[in-house]
Design a protein around this motif. Structure first.
Motif, PDB file in Angstrom:
ATOM      1  N   LYS A 284       0.829  -1.206   0.000  1.00 47.76           N
ATOM      2  CA  LYS A 284       0.000   0.000   0.000  1.00 47.76           C
ATOM      3  C   LYS A 284       0.866   1.261   0.000  1.00 47.76           C
ATOM      4  N   VAL A 285       1.937   1.221   0.768  1.00 46.66           N
ATOM      5  CA  VAL A 285       2.862   2.365   0.800  1.00 46.66           C
ATOM      6  C   VAL A 285       3.480   2.582  -0.573  1.00 46.66           C
ATOM      7  N   GLU A 286       3.885   1.511  -1.221  1.00 50.79           N
ATOM      8  CA  GLU A 286       4.466   1.624  -2.561  1.00 50.79           C
ATOM      9  C   GLU A 286       3.458   2.190  -3.551  1.00 50.79           C
ATOM     10  N   PHE A 287       2.220   1.774  -3.404  1.00 49.35           N
ATOM     11  CA  PHE A 287       1.170   2.289  -4.289  1.00 49.35           C
ATOM     12  C   PHE A 287       0.958   3.785  -4.076  1.00 49.35           C
ATOM     13  N   LEU A 288       0.913   4.197  -2.817  1.00 47.28           N
ATOM     14  CA  LEU A 288       0.732   5.618  -2.524  1.00 47.28           C
ATOM     15  C   LEU A 288       1.945   6.438  -2.973  1.00 47.28           C
ATOM     16  N   ARG A 289       3.165   5.894  -2.777  1.00 50.60           N
ATOM     17  CA  ARG A 289       4.374   6.603  -3.208  1.00 50.60           C
ATOM     18  C   ARG A 289       4.376   6.778  -4.729  1.00 50.60           C
ATOM     19  N   ALA A 290       3.938   5.732  -5.443  1.00 48.96           N
ATOM     20  CA  ALA A 290       3.888   5.834  -6.891  1.00 48.96           C
ATOM     21  C   ALA A 290       2.927   6.936  -7.327  1.00 48.96           C
ATOM     22  N   GLN A 291       1.815   7.061  -6.614  1.00 51.38           N
ATOM     23  CA  GLN A 291       0.878   8.131  -6.945  1.00 51.38           C
ATOM     24  C   GLN A 291       1.505   9.512  -6.724  1.00 51.38           C
TER      25      GLN A 291
ATOM     26  N   ASP B 266       4.805  10.301  -6.638  1.00 50.41           N
ATOM     27  CA  ASP B 266       5.873  10.515  -7.616  1.00 50.41           C
ATOM     28  C   ASP B 266       5.301  10.857  -8.983  1.00 50.41           C
ATOM     29  N   ALA B 267       4.221  10.203  -9.348  1.00 48.88           N
ATOM     30  CA  ALA B 267       3.602  10.492 -10.637  1.00 48.88           C
ATOM     31  C   ALA B 267       3.064  11.915 -10.674  1.00 48.88           C
TER      32      ALA B 267
ATOM     33  N   LYS C 136       4.248  14.491  -8.976  1.00 49.31           N
ATOM     34  CA  LYS C 136       5.397  15.397  -9.076  1.00 49.31           C
ATOM     35  C   LYS C 136       5.964  15.394 -10.496  1.00 49.31           C
ATOM     36  N   LYS C 137       6.079  14.252 -11.093  1.00 51.47           N
ATOM     37  CA  LYS C 137       6.637  14.159 -12.441  1.00 51.47           C
ATOM     38  C   LYS C 137       5.729  14.851 -13.448  1.00 51.47           C
ATOM     39  N   ARG C 138       4.437  14.651 -13.315  1.00 57.20           N
ATOM     40  CA  ARG C 138       3.508  15.323 -14.219  1.00 57.20           C
ATOM     41  C   ARG C 138       3.609  16.844 -14.062  1.00 57.20           C
ATOM     42  N   SER C 139       3.779  17.294 -12.836  1.00 58.78           N
ATOM     43  CA  SER C 139       3.918  18.739 -12.596  1.00 58.78           C
ATOM     44  C   SER C 139       5.154  19.304 -13.282  1.00 58.78           C
ATOM     45  N   GLU C 140       6.257  18.567 -13.194  1.00 54.25           N
ATOM     46  CA  GLU C 140       7.497  19.030 -13.819  1.00 54.25           C
ATOM     47  C   GLU C 140       7.359  19.055 -15.344  1.00 54.25           C
ATOM     48  N   LEU C 141       6.743  18.037 -15.900  1.00 57.09           N
ATOM     49  CA  LEU C 141       6.559  18.001 -17.353  1.00 57.09           C
ATOM     50  C   LEU C 141       5.622  19.112 -17.818  1.00 57.09           C
ATOM     51  N   GLN C 142       4.579  19.342 -17.040  1.00 56.88           N
ATOM     52  CA  GLN C 142       3.662  20.423 -17.404  1.00 56.88           C
ATOM     53  C   GLN C 142       4.358  21.778 -17.338  1.00 56.88           C
ATOM     54  N   LYS C 143       5.228  21.946 -16.341  1.00 55.36           N
ATOM     55  CA  LYS C 143       5.984  23.193 -16.193  1.00 55.36           C
ATOM     56  C   LYS C 143       6.898  23.414 -17.394  1.00 55.36           C
ATOM     57  N   ALA C 144       7.610  22.373 -17.833  1.00 60.16           N
ATOM     58  CA  ALA C 144       8.504  22.492 -18.983  1.00 60.16           C
ATOM     59  C   ALA C 144       7.716  22.831 -20.240  1.00 60.16           C
ATOM     60  N   TYR C 145       6.540  22.237 -20.357  1.00 63.25           N
ATOM     61  CA  TYR C 145       5.712  22.513 -21.540  1.00 63.25           C
ATOM     62  C   TYR C 145       5.222  23.955 -21.523  1.00 63.25           C
TER      63      TYR C 145
ATOM     64  N   ASP D 170       5.331  10.377 -20.958  1.00 64.03           N
ATOM     65  CA  ASP D 170       5.616  10.109 -19.545  1.00 64.03           C
ATOM     66  C   ASP D 170       4.344   9.972 -18.723  1.00 64.03           C
ATOM     67  N   ASN D 171       3.306  10.646 -19.131  1.00 61.07           N
ATOM     68  CA  ASN D 171       2.048  10.522 -18.405  1.00 61.07           C
ATOM     69  C   ASN D 171       1.503   9.098 -18.518  1.00 61.07           C
ATOM     70  N   GLY D 172       1.582   8.468 -19.734  1.00 60.83           N
ATOM     71  CA  GLY D 172       1.163   7.079 -19.899  1.00 60.83           C
ATOM     72  C   GLY D 172       2.023   6.125 -19.094  1.00 60.83           C
ATOM     73  N   SER D 173       3.354   6.383 -19.092  1.00 62.20           N
ATOM     74  CA  SER D 173       4.264   5.530 -18.315  1.00 62.20           C
ATOM     75  C   SER D 173       3.961   5.618 -16.834  1.00 62.20           C
ATOM     76  N   LEU D 174       3.687   6.818 -16.360  1.00 63.69           N
ATOM     77  CA  LEU D 174       3.362   6.985 -14.940  1.00 63.69           C
ATOM     78  C   LEU D 174       2.042   6.298 -14.595  1.00 63.69           C
ATOM     79  N   THR D 175       1.094   6.335 -15.518  1.00 59.97           N
ATOM     80  CA  THR D 175      -0.210   5.667 -15.290  1.00 59.97           C
ATOM     81  C   THR D 175      -0.036   4.159 -15.170  1.00 59.97           C
ATOM     82  N   PHE D 176       0.776   3.569 -16.057  1.00 64.37           N
ATOM     83  CA  PHE D 176       1.045   2.128 -15.994  1.00 64.37           C
ATOM     84  C   PHE D 176       1.760   1.749 -14.699  1.00 64.37           C
ATOM     85  N   ASP D 177       2.684   2.583 -14.267  1.00 65.30           N
ATOM     86  CA  ASP D 177       3.412   2.305 -13.033  1.00 65.30           C
ATOM     87  C   ASP D 177       2.474   2.309 -11.833  1.00 65.30           C
ATOM     88  N   ILE D 178       1.554   3.257 -11.814  1.00 67.03           N
ATOM     89  CA  ILE D 178       0.581   3.311 -10.720  1.00 67.03           C
ATOM     90  C   ILE D 178      -0.319   2.087 -10.742  1.00 67.03           C
ATOM     91  N   GLN D 179      -0.762   1.668 -11.932  1.00 65.31           N
ATOM     92  CA  GLN D 179      -1.621   0.488 -12.052  1.00 65.31           C
ATOM     93  C   GLN D 179      -0.903  -0.771 -11.582  1.00 65.31           C
TER      94      GLN D 179
END
Length: 424
Positions: A133-140, A142-143, A145-154, A209-218
């Protein structure tokens, strides 16, 4: 004075004595002729017979016409229609909370199994579920944060693109008025092209990266769900360590001693549902083929009679018999007890005006193909055809008529003889 014999002398009439003797001789002759007339046919019969058998060694019956009832009568035993046996779901020490004969309710705890191994395994899997459960929450997180960084760069790339478009427009206007050289215009175009490329790559990175993060969370969620299911299964196993009664009834038999250590799947207790009693009977194999589920029956005992129906027939033959069960029509009598003996009668067939004869060994000896008809001291073999049979009667289809007297047992001594003299 000496007496003479004149007083004792008697005059004999010669003609009268001869007449009397003649009458006696004639009477004796008539008696002899009558005896010969009576004996000679029997003597002729004796000589025409293939063999002679004493009537004391035979049994006879007369063919009659009337009602024909085929039924099976036997002794039955009361059994529980529902009598589950409870087993140990895991190895461990068992503590019984009831005893044989105790009345129990559905879902009542009858025994408790202590299994330290199963308890330890449950604790381990619960810990693993928490970690997943902790790993699942951490993945959420991290995803996010990563989406935020990608959106910022865009977003920054889009801003640079907009600024480049404005600079190019300003330099082109100034160049048209001759205020700036062409080099400044070309430089502004290059800056805009670079900004366009940056926006394109930023948008691609955001999508990929958004698709990759979604798969990782799943994947993390599936691992967590799997661990939760494993914990739930172990919790079920631990709950089943409390052995519960599946029905309302009575404890029948305990197969273990108190606080005994048992292996997995060991027998613990049996529970009898006294509200669904049936009667089990043993039926000879020759009658079992005529039995069918739903046939009416009669159950008697304790001075009472109950109606019933055949509810089950065993598919196997054991020691020449087939087990069948009858259920009571309506409510189960309350005064009955497990294994109580009752009389059972199952009606197979009932017809009127049927030609029958008493059942005997002749049916088996001849396979129902012939019988010996008795008349005037002679037993003559006659071809017949038999139909259905009951415990005491057999149906005659052809070969005999009402009133015929036949040999029903003892005909095995006749051999292959077709005419047998019956001596007294």
């Amino acid at each position: 004075m000496i007496r003479d014999t004149s007083a004792t002398d008697r005059l004999v009439e010669v003609g009268s004595n001869r007449k009397r003797k003649l009458i006696i001789y004639i009477g004796a002759g008539v008696a002899v002729v009558a005896a010969l007339a009576f004996v000679l046919p029997h003597v002729a019969t004796m000589f025409s017979a293939d063999s002679s058998v004493s009537a004391s060694r035979l049994s006879f019956a007369t063919v009659s016409r009337g009602p024909f009832v085929r039924d099976i009568a036997a002794e039955g035993k009361v059994v529980a229609a529902v009598s589950p046996t409870l087993y140990a779901t895991s190895a461990g020490a068992v503590v019984l909370t009831v005893h044989p004969g105790d009345v129990v309710k559905k879902d009542q705890v009858l025994a408790t199994i202590t299994s330290p191994d199963l308890a330890a395994k449950l604790a381990q899997e619960r810990s693993a579920a928490d970690a997943a459960k902790v790993e699942f929450l951490r993945a959420q997180i991290d995803a996010t944060k990563k989406r935020s960084e990608l959106q910022k760069a865009y977003d920054n790339a889009v801003i640079d693109q907009t600024a480049g478009q404005r600079d190019l427009k300003r330099y082109e206007g100034a160049f048209a008025k001759g205020a700036v050289p062409v080099a400044d215009v070309d430089k502004a175009k290059s800056t805009l092209d670079k900004a366009d490329v940056t926006v394109k790559h930023a948008q691609s990175d955001l999508t990929t990266d958004n698709g990759s993060l979604t798969f990782d969370i799943q994947a993390k969620k599936l691992a967590y769900d799997r661990q939760v299911l494993l914990v739930q299964d172990l919790e079920r196993q631990v709950e089943e360590l409390n052995v519960k009664s599946p029905v309302d009834g009575q404890v029948g038999q305990a197969f273990i001693a108190e606080r005994a250590t048992v292996a997995k799947d060991a027998q613990l207790l049996s529970v009898i549902d006294l509200s669904a009693l049936q009667v089990e009977m043993k039926v000879p194999e020759s009658f079992a083929r005529d039995l069918a589920i739903g046939m009416p029956g009669e159950i008697s005992g304790n001075g009472k009679v109950w109606n019933g129906k055949v509810s089950a027939i065993s598919p196997e033959v054991v020691n020449g018999e087939v087990a069948a069960r009858l259920r009571f029509d309506g409510a189960t009598p309350s005064q009955l007890r497990q294994s109580q003996r009752l009389s059972v009668r199952v009606l197979l067939d009932k017809r009127d005006n049927v030609l029958t004869v008493q059942r005997g060994s002749f049916v088996d000896e001849s396979a129902g193909r012939y019988a010996y008809v008795v008349a005037d001291g002679m037993a003559d073999r006659r071809d017949i055809r038999v139909g259905a049979s009951s415990i005491d009667k057999v149906e005659i289809l052809s070969g005999l008529k009402e009133g015929d007297k036949i040999v029903i047992s003892g005909a095995d001594t006749f051999g292959d003889a077709k005419h047998v003299a019956i001596s007294r």
